[in-house]
Design a protein around this motif. Structure first.
Motif, PDB file in Angstrom:
ATOM      1  N   ASN A  22       0.821  -1.209   0.000  1.00  0.00           N
ATOM      2  CA  ASN A  22       0.000   0.000   0.000  1.00  0.00           C
ATOM      3  C   ASN A  22       0.857   1.262   0.000  1.00  0.00           C
ATOM      4  OD1 ASN A  22      -2.407  -1.446   0.099  1.00  0.00           O
ATOM      5  ND2 ASN A  22      -2.406  -1.527   2.324  1.00  0.00           N
ATOM      6  N   CYS A  23       0.424   2.218  -0.776  1.00  0.00           N
ATOM      7  CA  CYS A  23       1.049   3.540  -0.778  1.00  0.00           C
ATOM      8  C   CYS A  23      -0.050   4.580  -0.945  1.00  0.00           C
ATOM      9  CB  CYS A  23       2.056   3.665  -1.912  1.00  0.00           C
ATOM     10  SG  CYS A  23       2.806   5.309  -2.032  1.00  0.00           S
ATOM     11  N   SER A  24      -0.132   5.500   0.006  1.00  0.00           N
ATOM     12  CA  SER A  24      -1.048   6.623  -0.088  1.00  0.00           C
ATOM     13  C   SER A  24      -0.228   7.905  -0.122  1.00  0.00           C
ATOM     14  CB  SER A  24      -2.003   6.649   1.110  1.00  0.00           C
ATOM     15  OG  SER A  24      -2.799   5.487   1.134  1.00  0.00           O
ATOM     16  N   TYR A  25      -0.746   8.909  -0.779  1.00  0.00           N
ATOM     17  CA  TYR A  25      -0.001  10.155  -0.905  1.00  0.00           C
ATOM     18  C   TYR A  25      -0.853  11.345  -0.473  1.00  0.00           C
ATOM     19  CZ  TYR A  25      -2.645  11.028  -5.203  1.00  0.00           C
ATOM     20  OH  TYR A  25      -3.658  11.245  -6.105  1.00  0.00           O
ATOM     21  N   GLU A  26      -0.171  12.378  -0.066  1.00  0.00           N
ATOM     22  CA  GLU A  26      -0.795  13.671   0.201  1.00  0.00           C
ATOM     23  C   GLU A  26      -0.079  14.705  -0.645  1.00  0.00           C
ATOM     24  OE1 GLU A  26      -0.945  14.840   4.257  1.00  0.00           O
ATOM     25  OE2 GLU A  26      -2.006  13.043   4.929  1.00  0.00           O
ATOM     26  N   SER A  27      -0.843  15.495  -1.350  1.00  0.00           N
ATOM     27  CA  SER A  27      -0.247  16.507  -2.206  1.00  0.00           C
ATOM     28  C   SER A  27      -1.247  17.624  -2.445  1.00  0.00           C
ATOM     29  CB  SER A  27       0.174  15.894  -3.545  1.00  0.00           C
ATOM     30  OG  SER A  27       0.672  16.899  -4.407  1.00  0.00           O
ATOM     31  N   THR A  28      -0.740  18.814  -2.586  1.00  0.00           N
ATOM     32  CA  THR A  28      -1.609  19.952  -2.884  1.00  0.00           C
ATOM     33  C   THR A  28      -2.007  19.967  -4.361  1.00  0.00           C
ATOM     34  OG1 THR A  28       0.375  21.280  -3.188  1.00  0.00           O
ATOM     35  CG2 THR A  28      -0.702  21.388  -1.040  1.00  0.00           C
ATOM     36  N   GLY A  29      -1.288  19.231  -5.198  1.00  0.00           N
ATOM     37  CA  GLY A  29      -1.593  19.192  -6.619  1.00  0.00           C
ATOM     38  C   GLY A  29      -1.722  17.766  -7.114  1.00  0.00           C
ATOM     39  N   TYR A  30      -1.223  17.532  -8.309  1.00  0.00           N
ATOM     40  CA  TYR A  30      -1.280  16.209  -8.934  1.00  0.00           C
ATOM     41  C   TYR A  30       0.136  15.773  -9.270  1.00  0.00           C
ATOM     42  CZ  TYR A  30      -6.234  17.184  -9.166  1.00  0.00           C
ATOM     43  OH  TYR A  30      -7.523  17.483  -8.837  1.00  0.00           O
ATOM     44  N   PRO A  31       0.794  15.124  -8.319  1.00  0.00           N
ATOM     45  CA  PRO A  31       2.203  14.774  -8.516  1.00  0.00           C
ATOM     46  C   PRO A  31       2.368  13.589  -9.462  1.00  0.00           C
ATOM     47  CG  PRO A  31       1.408  13.808  -6.490  1.00  0.00           C
ATOM     48  CD  PRO A  31       0.280  14.652  -7.025  1.00  0.00           C
ATOM     49  N   SER A  32       3.579  13.405  -9.941  1.00  0.00           N
ATOM     50  CA  SER A  32       3.956  12.142 -10.563  1.00  0.00           C
ATOM     51  C   SER A  32       4.289  11.159  -9.444  1.00  0.00           C
ATOM     52  CB  SER A  32       5.171  12.336 -11.471  1.00  0.00           C
ATOM     53  OG  SER A  32       4.885  13.285 -12.472  1.00  0.00           O
ATOM     54  N   LEU A  33       3.940   9.885  -9.636  1.00  0.00           N
ATOM     55  CA  LEU A  33       4.152   8.871  -8.608  1.00  0.00           C
ATOM     56  C   LEU A  33       5.066   7.768  -9.136  1.00  0.00           C
ATOM     57  CD1 LEU A  33       0.488   8.597  -7.298  1.00  0.00           C
ATOM     58  CD2 LEU A  33       2.387   9.811  -6.219  1.00  0.00           C
ATOM     59  N   PHE A  34       5.889   7.240  -8.230  1.00  0.00           N
ATOM     60  CA  PHE A  34       6.922   6.288  -8.628  1.00  0.00           C
ATOM     61  C   PHE A  34       7.026   5.146  -7.623  1.00  0.00           C
ATOM     62  CE2 PHE A  34       8.039  10.598  -9.746  1.00  0.00           C
ATOM     63  CZ  PHE A  34       8.430  10.533 -11.066  1.00  0.00           C
ATOM     64  N   SER A  84      13.128 -14.044  -6.533  1.00  0.00           N
ATOM     65  CA  SER A  84      13.936 -12.954  -7.089  1.00  0.00           C
ATOM     66  C   SER A  84      13.312 -11.575  -6.843  1.00  0.00           C
ATOM     67  CB  SER A  84      14.138 -13.165  -8.593  1.00  0.00           C
ATOM     68  OG  SER A  84      12.899 -13.220  -9.251  1.00  0.00           O
ATOM     69  N   ASP A  85      12.071 -11.549  -6.349  1.00  0.00           N
ATOM     70  CA  ASP A  85      11.430 -10.270  -6.023  1.00  0.00           C
ATOM     71  C   ASP A  85      11.805  -9.761  -4.633  1.00  0.00           C
ATOM     72  OD1 ASP A  85       9.968 -10.085  -8.463  1.00  0.00           O
ATOM     73  OD2 ASP A  85       8.486 -11.501  -7.659  1.00  0.00           O
ATOM     74  N   SER A  86      12.585 -10.524  -3.878  1.00  0.00           N
ATOM     75  CA  SER A  86      12.993 -10.095  -2.533  1.00  0.00           C
ATOM     76  C   SER A  86      13.828  -8.822  -2.640  1.00  0.00           C
ATOM     77  CB  SER A  86      13.810 -11.196  -1.848  1.00  0.00           C
ATOM     78  OG  SER A  86      13.013 -12.334  -1.622  1.00  0.00           O
ATOM     79  N   ALA A  87      13.338  -7.751  -2.020  1.00  0.00           N
ATOM     80  CA  ALA A  87      13.969  -6.441  -2.177  1.00  0.00           C
ATOM     81  C   ALA A  87      13.272  -5.461  -1.250  1.00  0.00           C
ATOM     82  CB  ALA A  87      13.854  -5.958  -3.626  1.00  0.00           C
ATOM     83  N   VAL A  88      13.801  -4.236  -1.230  1.00  0.00           N
ATOM     84  CA  VAL A  88      13.137  -3.120  -0.558  1.00  0.00           C
ATOM     85  C   VAL A  88      12.437  -2.296  -1.627  1.00  0.00           C
ATOM     86  CG1 VAL A  88      13.428  -1.082   0.901  1.00  0.00           C
ATOM     87  CG2 VAL A  88      14.867  -3.089   1.268  1.00  0.00           C
ATOM     88  N   TYR A  89      11.173  -1.961  -1.382  1.00  0.00           N
ATOM     89  CA  TYR A  89      10.362  -1.214  -2.341  1.00  0.00           C
ATOM     90  C   TYR A  89      10.039   0.157  -1.766  1.00  0.00           C
ATOM     91  CZ  TYR A  89       9.970  -5.585  -4.830  1.00  0.00           C
ATOM     92  OH  TYR A  89      10.274  -6.725  -5.523  1.00  0.00           O
ATOM     93  N   PHE A  90      10.266   1.193  -2.578  1.00  0.00           N
ATOM     94  CA  PHE A  90      10.056   2.575  -2.162  1.00  0.00           C
ATOM     95  C   PHE A  90       8.961   3.206  -3.009  1.00  0.00           C
ATOM     96  CE2 PHE A  90      14.531   1.588  -1.548  1.00  0.00           C
ATOM     97  CZ  PHE A  90      14.851   2.128  -0.323  1.00  0.00           C
ATOM     98  N   CYS A  91       8.005   3.812  -2.354  1.00  0.00           N
ATOM     99  CA  CYS A  91       7.019   4.645  -3.027  1.00  0.00           C
ATOM    100  C   CYS A  91       7.489   6.093  -2.927  1.00  0.00           C
ATOM    101  CB  CYS A  91       5.666   4.476  -2.333  1.00  0.00           C
ATOM    102  SG  CYS A  91       4.313   5.405  -3.065  1.00  0.00           S
ATOM    103  N   ALA A  92       7.361   6.844  -4.009  1.00  0.00           N
ATOM    104  CA  ALA A  92       7.834   8.228  -4.010  1.00  0.00           C
ATOM    105  C   ALA A  92       6.942   9.081  -4.892  1.00  0.00           C
ATOM    106  CB  ALA A  92       9.279   8.290  -4.501  1.00  0.00           C
ATOM    107  N   LEU A  93       6.989  10.375  -4.637  1.00  0.00           N
ATOM    108  CA  LEU A  93       6.266  11.314  -5.484  1.00  0.00           C
ATOM    109  C   LEU A  93       7.168  12.467  -5.857  1.00  0.00           C
ATOM    110  CD1 LEU A  93       5.419  14.113  -3.819  1.00  0.00           C
ATOM    111  CD2 LEU A  93       3.712  12.629  -2.806  1.00  0.00           C
ATOM    112  N   SER A  94       6.799  13.124  -6.925  1.00  0.00           N
ATOM    113  CA  SER A  94       7.506  14.312  -7.364  1.00  0.00           C
ATOM    114  C   SER A  94       6.485  15.352  -7.776  1.00  0.00           C
ATOM    115  CB  SER A  94       8.423  13.988  -8.545  1.00  0.00           C
ATOM    116  OG  SER A  94       9.021  15.166  -9.040  1.00  0.00           O
ATOM    117  N   ASP A  95       6.578  16.512  -7.193  1.00  0.00           N
ATOM    118  CA  ASP A  95       5.709  17.625  -7.557  1.00  0.00           C
ATOM    119  C   ASP A  95       6.346  18.343  -8.742  1.00  0.00           C
ATOM    120  OD1 ASP A  95       4.500  20.161  -7.755  1.00  0.00           O
ATOM    121  OD2 ASP A  95       3.788  19.998  -5.705  1.00  0.00           O
ATOM    122  N   THR A  96       5.681  18.271  -9.872  1.00  0.00           N
ATOM    123  CA  THR A  96       6.276  18.842 -11.076  1.00  0.00           C
ATOM    124  C   THR A  96       6.355  20.361 -11.034  1.00  0.00           C
ATOM    125  OG1 THR A  96       4.104  18.773 -12.114  1.00  0.00           O
ATOM    126  CG2 THR A  96       5.586  16.932 -12.561  1.00  0.00           C
TER     127      THR A  96
END
Length: 108
Positions: A22-34, A84-96
């Motif tokens: 699960n990944c939820s985001y908070e943003s004042t606009g419409y960010p790009s999500l990664f 092979s999917d064992s890894a650390v997963y990061f959710c991120a956003l970028s405000d353009t």
């Protein structure tokens, strides 16, 4: 401000199990999500991205995530995981507009 939150910590799965991170985001606009993935002993790399609402990000390893503006979520999913999917997963956003970024991590 702009931020993302991942709700789980470490998750243990067997091969063939389905995965949702699960990944939820908070943003004042419409960010790009990664989603980034970091395999053991390596640096983070981009797994998938979605640039606008209702886009579906897909990876060549059968991961996907849908940018849902109505629930402000970008959950990472895979129907059948492998060792092979064992890894650390990061959710991120970028405000353009402002160029700011934030992230959270999840270890699988």
């Amino acid at each position: 401000g702009n931020s993302v939150v991942q709700t789980e910590g470490e998750v243990l799965l067997s091969e063939g199990d389905s995965l949702t991170v699960n990944c939820s985001y908070e943003s004042t606009g419409y960010p790009s999500l990664f989603w980034y993935v970091q395999y053991p002993g390596k640096g983070p790399e981009l797994l998938l991205k979605a640039m606008k609402g209702n886009d579906k990000g897909r990876s060549n390893k059968d991961f996907e995530a849908i940018y849902r503006t109505e629930t402000t979520s970008f959950h990472l999913e895979k129907g059948s995981v492998q060792e092979s999917d064992s890894a650390v997963y990061f959710c991120a956003l970028s405000d353009t507009v402002t160029g700011t970024a934030g992230g959270a991590e999840h270890k699988l």
